[in-house]
Design a protein around this motif. Structure first.
Motif, mmCIF file in Angstrom:
data_model
loop_
_atom_site.group_PDB
_atom_site.id
_atom_site.type_symbol
_atom_site.label_atom_id
_atom_site.label_comp_id
_atom_site.label_asym_id
_atom_site.label_seq_id
_atom_site.Cartn_x
_atom_site.Cartn_y
_atom_site.Cartn_z
ATOM 1 N N GLY A 81 -29.726 -20.894 5.624
ATOM 2 C CA GLY A 81 -30.054 -20.302 4.337
ATOM 3 C C GLY A 81 -29.864 -18.797 4.384
ATOM 4 N N ASN A 82 -30.186 -18.114 3.319
ATOM 5 C CA ASN A 82 -30.014 -16.667 3.302
ATOM 6 C C ASN A 82 -31.049 -15.950 4.181
ATOM 7 O OD1 ASN A 82 -31.570 -17.757 1.000
ATOM 8 N ND2 ASN A 82 -31.988 -15.623 0.484
ATOM 9 N N HIS A 83 -32.291 -16.414 4.207
ATOM 10 C CA HIS A 83 -33.330 -15.714 4.963
ATOM 11 C C HIS A 83 -33.231 -15.940 6.467
ATOM 12 C CE1 HIS A 83 -35.950 -13.759 2.003
ATOM 13 N NE2 HIS A 83 -35.597 -14.739 1.192
ATOM 14 N N ASP A 84 -32.472 -16.940 6.905
ATOM 15 C CA ASP A 84 -32.256 -17.105 8.353
ATOM 16 C C ASP A 84 -30.781 -16.926 8.719
ATOM 17 O OD1 ASP A 84 -31.417 -19.609 7.356
ATOM 18 O OD2 ASP A 84 -33.224 -20.622 8.071
ATOM 19 N N TYR A 85 -30.065 -16.138 7.910
ATOM 20 C CA TYR A 85 -28.643 -15.876 8.186
ATOM 21 C C TYR A 85 -28.457 -14.595 9.001
ATOM 22 C CZ TYR A 85 -23.772 -17.048 7.356
ATOM 23 O OH TYR A 85 -22.472 -17.467 7.517
ATOM 24 N N ASN A 86 -29.515 -14.089 9.580
ATOM 25 C CA ASN A 86 -29.438 -12.909 10.433
ATOM 26 C C ASN A 86 -28.420 -13.131 11.557
ATOM 27 O OD1 ASN A 86 -30.523 -11.561 13.123
ATOM 28 N ND2 ASN A 86 -31.122 -10.253 11.415
ATOM 29 N N GLU A 87 -27.516 -12.182 11.731
ATOM 30 C CA GLU A 87 -26.385 -12.356 12.647
ATOM 31 C C GLU A 87 -26.832 -12.630 14.084
ATOM 32 O OE1 GLU A 87 -22.135 -10.391 12.705
ATOM 33 O OE2 GLU A 87 -23.635 -8.981 13.464
ATOM 34 N N LYS A 88 -27.811 -11.887 14.557
ATOM 35 C CA LYS A 88 -28.271 -12.086 15.938
ATOM 36 C C LYS A 88 -28.910 -13.461 16.094
ATOM 37 C CE LYS A 88 -30.624 -8.181 16.407
ATOM 38 N NZ LYS A 88 -31.425 -7.113 17.073
ATOM 39 N N PHE A 89 -29.647 -13.902 15.085
ATOM 40 C CA PHE A 89 -30.249 -15.225 15.157
ATOM 41 C C PHE A 89 -29.192 -16.317 15.133
ATOM 42 C CE2 PHE A 89 -31.730 -18.970 12.699
ATOM 43 C CZ PHE A 89 -32.530 -19.531 13.686
ATOM 44 N N VAL A 90 -28.198 -16.199 14.254
ATOM 45 C CA VAL A 90 -27.145 -17.219 14.162
ATOM 46 C C VAL A 90 -26.408 -17.331 15.486
ATOM 47 C CG1 VAL A 90 -24.988 -17.855 13.021
ATOM 48 C CG2 VAL A 90 -26.894 -16.969 11.664
ATOM 49 N N TRP A 109 -22.791 -26.025 4.031
ATOM 50 C CA TRP A 109 -23.140 -27.342 3.516
ATOM 51 C C TRP A 109 -22.819 -28.410 4.551
ATOM 52 C CZ3 TRP A 109 -18.828 -30.521 3.126
ATOM 53 C CH2 TRP A 109 -17.591 -29.889 3.009
ATOM 54 N N LEU A 110 -23.391 -29.572 4.329
ATOM 55 C CA LEU A 110 -23.197 -30.729 5.202
ATOM 56 C C LEU A 110 -23.005 -31.963 4.338
ATOM 57 C CD1 LEU A 110 -23.502 -32.476 7.864
ATOM 58 C CD2 LEU A 110 -25.986 -32.393 7.419
ATOM 59 N N ARG A 111 -21.995 -32.744 4.635
ATOM 60 C CA ARG A 111 -21.739 -33.996 3.910
ATOM 61 C C ARG A 111 -21.980 -35.175 4.856
ATOM 62 N NH1 ARG A 111 -17.912 -35.847 -0.164
ATOM 63 N NH2 ARG A 111 -18.434 -38.070 -0.457
ATOM 64 N N LEU A 112 -22.857 -36.082 4.449
ATOM 65 C CA LEU A 112 -23.108 -37.329 5.182
ATOM 66 C C LEU A 112 -22.963 -38.477 4.190
ATOM 67 C CD1 LEU A 112 -26.287 -36.396 7.308
ATOM 68 C CD2 LEU A 112 -23.900 -36.475 8.084
ATOM 69 N N ASP A 113 -21.843 -39.177 4.270
ATOM 70 C CA ASP A 113 -21.543 -40.278 3.353
ATOM 71 C C ASP A 113 -21.584 -39.778 1.901
ATOM 72 O OD1 ASP A 113 -21.265 -42.066 5.502
ATOM 73 O OD2 ASP A 113 -23.423 -42.363 5.571
ATOM 74 N N GLN A 114 -22.414 -40.391 1.059
ATOM 75 C CA GLN A 114 -22.466 -39.998 -0.354
ATOM 76 C C GLN A 114 -23.436 -38.847 -0.605
ATOM 77 O OE1 GLN A 114 -24.092 -42.511 0.917
ATOM 78 N NE2 GLN A 114 -25.944 -43.025 -0.223
ATOM 79 N N ASN A 115 -24.046 -38.351 0.455
ATOM 80 C CA ASN A 115 -25.053 -37.294 0.337
ATOM 81 C C ASN A 115 -24.490 -35.944 0.761
ATOM 82 O OD1 ASN A 115 -27.156 -39.257 -0.251
ATOM 83 N ND2 ASN A 115 -27.064 -39.798 1.923
ATOM 84 N N ILE A 116 -24.856 -34.893 0.028
ATOM 85 C CA ILE A 116 -24.486 -33.544 0.446
ATOM 86 C C ILE A 116 -25.748 -32.690 0.500
ATOM 87 C CG2 ILE A 116 -23.981 -32.590 -1.871
ATOM 88 C CD1 ILE A 116 -21.503 -31.238 -0.418
ATOM 89 N N PHE A 117 -25.796 -31.812 1.496
ATOM 90 C CA PHE A 117 -26.951 -30.959 1.747
ATOM 91 C C PHE A 117 -26.486 -29.506 1.757
ATOM 92 C CE2 PHE A 117 -27.216 -34.993 3.925
ATOM 93 C CZ PHE A 117 -28.484 -35.471 3.621
ATOM 94 N N LEU A 118 -27.207 -28.643 1.058
ATOM 95 C CA LEU A 118 -26.905 -27.223 1.052
ATOM 96 C C LEU A 118 -28.198 -26.451 0.833
ATOM 97 C CD1 LEU A 118 -25.265 -26.249 -2.353
ATOM 98 C CD2 LEU A 118 -26.177 -28.516 -1.922
ATOM 99 N N HIS A 119 -28.153 -25.161 1.165
ATOM 100 C CA HIS A 119 -29.402 -24.406 1.019
ATOM 101 C C HIS A 119 -29.797 -24.267 -0.439
ATOM 102 C CE1 HIS A 119 -32.701 -21.803 1.543
ATOM 103 N NE2 HIS A 119 -32.112 -20.788 0.939
ATOM 104 N N GLY A 120 -28.853 -23.932 -1.291
ATOM 105 C CA GLY A 120 -29.159 -23.814 -2.714
ATOM 106 C C GLY A 120 -28.911 -22.444 -3.295
ATOM 107 N N ASP A 121 -28.580 -21.446 -2.438
ATOM 108 C CA ASP A 121 -28.299 -20.128 -2.987
ATOM 109 C C ASP A 121 -26.984 -20.094 -3.760
ATOM 110 O OD1 ASP A 121 -27.296 -20.547 -0.403
ATOM 111 O OD2 ASP A 121 -27.313 -18.431 0.140
ATOM 112 N N ALA A 122 -26.276 -21.212 -3.778
ATOM 113 C CA ALA A 122 -25.119 -21.341 -4.666
ATOM 114 C C ALA A 122 -25.541 -21.238 -6.128
ATOM 115 C CB ALA A 122 -24.404 -22.671 -4.430
ATOM 116 N N ALA A 123 -26.822 -21.437 -6.413
ATOM 117 C CA ALA A 123 -27.326 -21.359 -7.787
ATOM 118 C C ALA A 123 -27.587 -19.923 -8.233
ATOM 119 C CB ALA A 123 -28.612 -22.173 -7.921
#
Length: 236
Positions: A81-90, A109-123
């Motif tokens: 997500g955005n709050h844990d996208y710190n470069e040193k942490f990644v 994002w991650l796609r597993l079969d018919q399901n997709i997972f994303l943080h949501g800051d795309a909104a």
């Protein structure tokens, strides 16, 4: 118990996070499910109370190792997500994942079969696309903890329930899922490509199976004072 669960927006190490609401339930779920997706903002480097980024990284990796190493039969996916996208942490997270066969890292994002997972800051933008999201995330790479004054002001806002008001007013479900729906179409992960279920966080506004233009949206909220929160069962 489902095969897969989704959890996001724990904001660990910020003053607003309430670990008592998720730590034991997460371990209980991880002991029973095959897959757990961590949907971003699991840790909060901007609002960490631990003093500095390095101390927060040490604590975050210790917490994550306790979860991942304790449940070797469960496959974990960490969608940043955005709050844990710190470069040193990644960097540290990706190094750790090389040592753990049951942990995979995903930047967007991650796609597993018919399901997709994303943080949501795309909104966060009505015309969000892959390049725009990359540019926005780059601003978080060197995001560090705020000053004591910033923390005090944020604490006052939480005590006044202003965060709850912002969650409901700024993140109206129809607006949020509409923007995410368009983002997924732009990156080629819409209903035409077989996506049926969308799991996301970021907004802290819980959504339970909201159907929108061919896809069903889910958001577990956040374990923060005054907000709803749940670990979300994923459709099989």
């Amino acid at each position: 118990m489902p095969d897969t669960v989704f959890v996001s927006d724990l904001h660990l190490y910020s003053a607003r996070s309430q670990p008592v609401r998720f730590e034991l339930p997460m371990h209980q779920c991880a002991a029973e499910v095959q897959t757990m997706v961590l949907g971003g903002d699991i840790f909060d480097f901007r609002w960490s109370t631990l003093g500095d980024t390095d101390a927060t990284i040490v604590a975050a990796m210790r917490w994550l190792d306790d979860l991942v190493a304790s449940h070797a039969q469960c496959q974990f996916h960490f969608v940043l997500g955005n709050h844990d996208y710190n470069e040193k942490f990644v960097t540290e997270l990706e190094r750790y994942a090389l040592q753990r066969s049951n942990l995979d890292i995903h930047h967007y994002w991650l796609r597993l079969d018919q399901n997709i997972f994303l943080h949501g800051d795309a909104a966060d933008h009505p015309a969000m696309c892959a390049d725009r999201l990359i540019a926005r995330r780059d601003k978080w790479r060197h995001d560090e903890s705020r000053t004591r004054l910033h923390h005090a002001m944020y604490d006052l806002a939480v005590r006044a329930n202003l965060h709850k008001l912002a969650s409901h007013v700024m993140n109206r479900p129809q607006k949020v899922v509409g923007r995410i729906h368009q983002y997924l179409r732009r990156i080629g992960q819409g209903p035409d490509q077989g996506v049926e279920q969308v799991y996301f966080g970021h907004t802290h506004a819980a959504i339970n199976a909201l159907v929108y233009d061919g896809m069903t949206f889910h958001n577990g909220g956040a374990p923060i004072t005054g907000l709803d929160f749940r670990i979300v069962d994923v459709a099989s």
